[in-house]
Design a protein around this motif. Structure first.
Motif, PDB file in Angstrom:
ATOM      1  N   GLN A 167       1.304   9.138   6.135  1.00 45.21           N
ATOM      2  CA  GLN A 167       0.500   9.137   7.356  1.00 45.21           C
ATOM      3  C   GLN A 167      -0.612  10.194   7.287  1.00 45.21           C
ATOM      4  O   GLN A 167      -1.717   9.948   7.750  1.00 45.21           O
ATOM      5  CB  GLN A 167       1.373   9.335   8.582  1.00 45.21           C
ATOM      6  CG  GLN A 167       2.154   8.072   8.928  1.00 45.21           C
ATOM      7  CD  GLN A 167       2.646   8.058  10.351  1.00 45.21           C
ATOM      8  OE1 GLN A 167       3.581   8.769  10.677  1.00 45.21           O
ATOM      9  NE2 GLN A 167       2.009   7.256  11.175  1.00 45.21           N
ATOM     10  N   VAL A 168      -0.330  11.330   6.694  1.00 46.65           N
ATOM     11  CA  VAL A 168      -1.370  12.351   6.497  1.00 46.65           C
ATOM     12  C   VAL A 168      -2.453  11.798   5.572  1.00 46.65           C
ATOM     13  O   VAL A 168      -3.648  11.951   5.833  1.00 46.65           O
ATOM     14  CB  VAL A 168      -0.763  13.661   5.939  1.00 46.65           C
ATOM     15  CG1 VAL A 168      -1.852  14.617   5.471  1.00 46.65           C
ATOM     16  CG2 VAL A 168       0.128  14.326   6.974  1.00 46.65           C
ATOM     17  N   HIS A 169      -2.034  11.125   4.511  1.00 47.09           N
ATOM     18  CA  HIS A 169      -2.975  10.522   3.557  1.00 47.09           C
ATOM     19  C   HIS A 169      -3.878   9.502   4.259  1.00 47.09           C
ATOM     20  O   HIS A 169      -5.096   9.479   4.038  1.00 47.09           O
ATOM     21  CB  HIS A 169      -2.205   9.860   2.413  1.00 47.09           C
ATOM     22  CG  HIS A 169      -3.036   8.963   1.560  1.00 47.09           C
ATOM     23  ND1 HIS A 169      -3.949   9.448   0.645  1.00 47.09           N
ATOM     24  CD2 HIS A 169      -3.104   7.613   1.496  1.00 47.09           C
ATOM     25  CE1 HIS A 169      -4.549   8.425   0.050  1.00 47.09           C
ATOM     26  NE2 HIS A 169      -4.042   7.303   0.548  1.00 47.09           N
ATOM     27  N   GLN A 170      -3.298   8.661   5.101  1.00 49.09           N
ATOM     28  CA  GLN A 170      -4.089   7.657   5.817  1.00 49.09           C
ATOM     29  C   GLN A 170      -5.131   8.328   6.713  1.00 49.09           C
ATOM     30  O   GLN A 170      -6.278   7.893   6.774  1.00 49.09           O
ATOM     31  CB  GLN A 170      -3.184   6.776   6.680  1.00 49.09           C
ATOM     32  CG  GLN A 170      -2.372   5.790   5.898  1.00 49.09           C
ATOM     33  CD  GLN A 170      -1.521   4.945   6.822  1.00 49.09           C
ATOM     34  OE1 GLN A 170      -0.836   5.462   7.701  1.00 49.09           O
ATOM     35  NE2 GLN A 170      -1.563   3.642   6.631  1.00 49.09           N
TER      36      GLN A 170
ATOM     37  N   GLU B 252       9.951  12.691   4.318  1.00 46.52           N
ATOM     38  CA  GLU B 252       8.775  13.456   3.869  1.00 46.52           C
ATOM     39  C   GLU B 252       7.724  12.536   3.248  1.00 46.52           C
ATOM     40  O   GLU B 252       6.523  12.742   3.435  1.00 46.52           O
ATOM     41  CB  GLU B 252       9.203  14.537   2.869  1.00 46.52           C
ATOM     42  CG  GLU B 252       8.062  15.371   2.331  1.00 46.52           C
ATOM     43  CD  GLU B 252       7.296  16.164   3.399  1.00 46.52           C
ATOM     44  OE1 GLU B 252       6.136  16.543   3.131  1.00 46.52           O
ATOM     45  OE2 GLU B 252       7.837  16.388   4.496  1.00 46.52           O
ATOM     46  N   ASP B 253       8.157  11.502   2.522  1.00 51.68           N
ATOM     47  CA  ASP B 253       7.219  10.536   1.946  1.00 51.68           C
ATOM     48  C   ASP B 253       6.439   9.823   3.047  1.00 51.68           C
ATOM     49  O   ASP B 253       5.231   9.603   2.924  1.00 51.68           O
ATOM     50  CB  ASP B 253       7.954   9.497   1.094  1.00 51.68           C
ATOM     51  CG  ASP B 253       8.570  10.098  -0.158  1.00 51.68           C
ATOM     52  OD1 ASP B 253       8.010  11.075  -0.694  1.00 51.68           O
ATOM     53  OD2 ASP B 253       9.625   9.582  -0.586  1.00 51.68           O
TER      54      ASP B 253
ATOM     55  N   THR C 217       0.831  -1.201   0.000  1.00 51.98           N
ATOM     56  CA  THR C 217       0.000   0.000   0.000  1.00 51.98           C
ATOM     57  C   THR C 217       0.866   1.252   0.000  1.00 51.98           C
ATOM     58  O   THR C 217       0.601   2.208  -0.730  1.00 51.98           O
ATOM     59  CB  THR C 217      -0.932   0.009   1.234  1.00 51.98           C
ATOM     60  OG1 THR C 217      -1.741  -1.163   1.195  1.00 51.98           O
ATOM     61  CG2 THR C 217      -1.819   1.238   1.256  1.00 51.98           C
ATOM     62  N   PHE C 218       1.907   1.245   0.812  1.00 53.37           N
ATOM     63  CA  PHE C 218       2.834   2.379   0.849  1.00 53.37           C
ATOM     64  C   PHE C 218       3.522   2.555  -0.502  1.00 53.37           C
ATOM     65  O   PHE C 218       3.661   3.670  -0.997  1.00 53.37           O
ATOM     66  CB  PHE C 218       3.869   2.192   1.963  1.00 53.37           C
ATOM     67  CG  PHE C 218       4.925   3.259   1.983  1.00 53.37           C
ATOM     68  CD1 PHE C 218       4.602   4.564   2.296  1.00 53.37           C
ATOM     69  CD2 PHE C 218       6.247   2.956   1.690  1.00 53.37           C
ATOM     70  CE1 PHE C 218       5.565   5.560   2.315  1.00 53.37           C
ATOM     71  CE2 PHE C 218       7.215   3.939   1.710  1.00 53.37           C
ATOM     72  CZ  PHE C 218       6.879   5.249   2.018  1.00 53.37           C
TER      73      PHE C 218
ATOM     74  N   GLY D  30      -5.647   0.770  12.408  1.00 53.27           N
ATOM     75  CA  GLY D  30      -5.141   0.502  11.056  1.00 53.27           C
ATOM     76  C   GLY D  30      -3.872   1.274  10.754  1.00 53.27           C
ATOM     77  O   GLY D  30      -2.926   0.746  10.158  1.00 53.27           O
ATOM     78  N   ILE D  31      -3.841   2.528  11.174  1.00 53.54           N
ATOM     79  CA  ILE D  31      -2.648   3.354  10.972  1.00 53.54           C
ATOM     80  C   ILE D  31      -1.482   2.769  11.757  1.00 53.54           C
ATOM     81  O   ILE D  31      -0.364   2.667  11.253  1.00 53.54           O
ATOM     82  CB  ILE D  31      -2.916   4.817  11.380  1.00 53.54           C
ATOM     83  CG1 ILE D  31      -3.940   5.453  10.441  1.00 53.54           C
ATOM     84  CG2 ILE D  31      -1.625   5.628  11.389  1.00 53.54           C
ATOM     85  CD1 ILE D  31      -4.412   6.827  10.869  1.00 53.54           C
ATOM     86  N   ASN D  32      -1.748   2.357  12.992  1.00 53.45           N
ATOM     87  CA  ASN D  32      -0.684   1.812  13.839  1.00 53.45           C
ATOM     88  C   ASN D  32      -0.166   0.471  13.311  1.00 53.45           C
ATOM     89  O   ASN D  32       1.019   0.173  13.449  1.00 53.45           O
ATOM     90  CB  ASN D  32      -1.162   1.698  15.280  1.00 53.45           C
ATOM     91  CG  ASN D  32      -1.366   3.060  15.914  1.00 53.45           C
ATOM     92  OD1 ASN D  32      -0.824   4.063  15.461  1.00 53.45           O
ATOM     93  ND2 ASN D  32      -2.168   3.109  16.956  1.00 53.45           N
TER      94      ASN D  32
END
Length: 110
Positions: A61-64, A55-56, A40-41, A73-75
């Motif tokens: 993380q901002v996108h998620q 920065e990527d 996904t990344f 899910g983020i974690n």
């Protein structure tokens, strides 16, 4: 160990990550999930994840968060990417840039 095929199947980087997880005794489900998060990344990044910058990772993380992904899910993605950058790529400098998201706790109603 059964890991479902993906577009990254057969790449040396993916295979190395799977080997690293196997050596550490990760279950097949965990391996599948970690590969999925890195995939996904990679799709978000649009290039090989070994070329990622701090920065990527921040943008991902901002996108998620903007996509409405919940903290668990983020974690989970953070754990997978930390493993990938720390163990597979030996780039702990990038892994330190990933932050866990706190999930607010609510008190039970009595």
């Amino acid at each position: 160990m059964i890991v479902h095929p993906s577009p990254l199947a057969g790449t040396a980087l993916r295979q190395r990550m799977i080997e690293d997880m196997t050596v550490r005794g990760f279950t097949a489900k965990t391996q599948h999930d970690y590969v999925r998060y890195v995939k996904t990344f990679t799709a978000f990044l649009g290039r090989s994840p070994d070329q990622a910058t701090a920065e990527d990772l921040r943008r991902f993380q901002v996108h998620q968060t903007q996509a409405g992904l919940q903290p668990p899910g983020i974690n989970s993605a953070v754990a997978a990417l930390r493993f990938f950058f720390t163990v597979t790529l030996d780039r702990p400098d990038l892994a330190r840039r990933l932050t866990l998201v706190r999930q607010p706790r609510t008190l039970p109603l009595v």
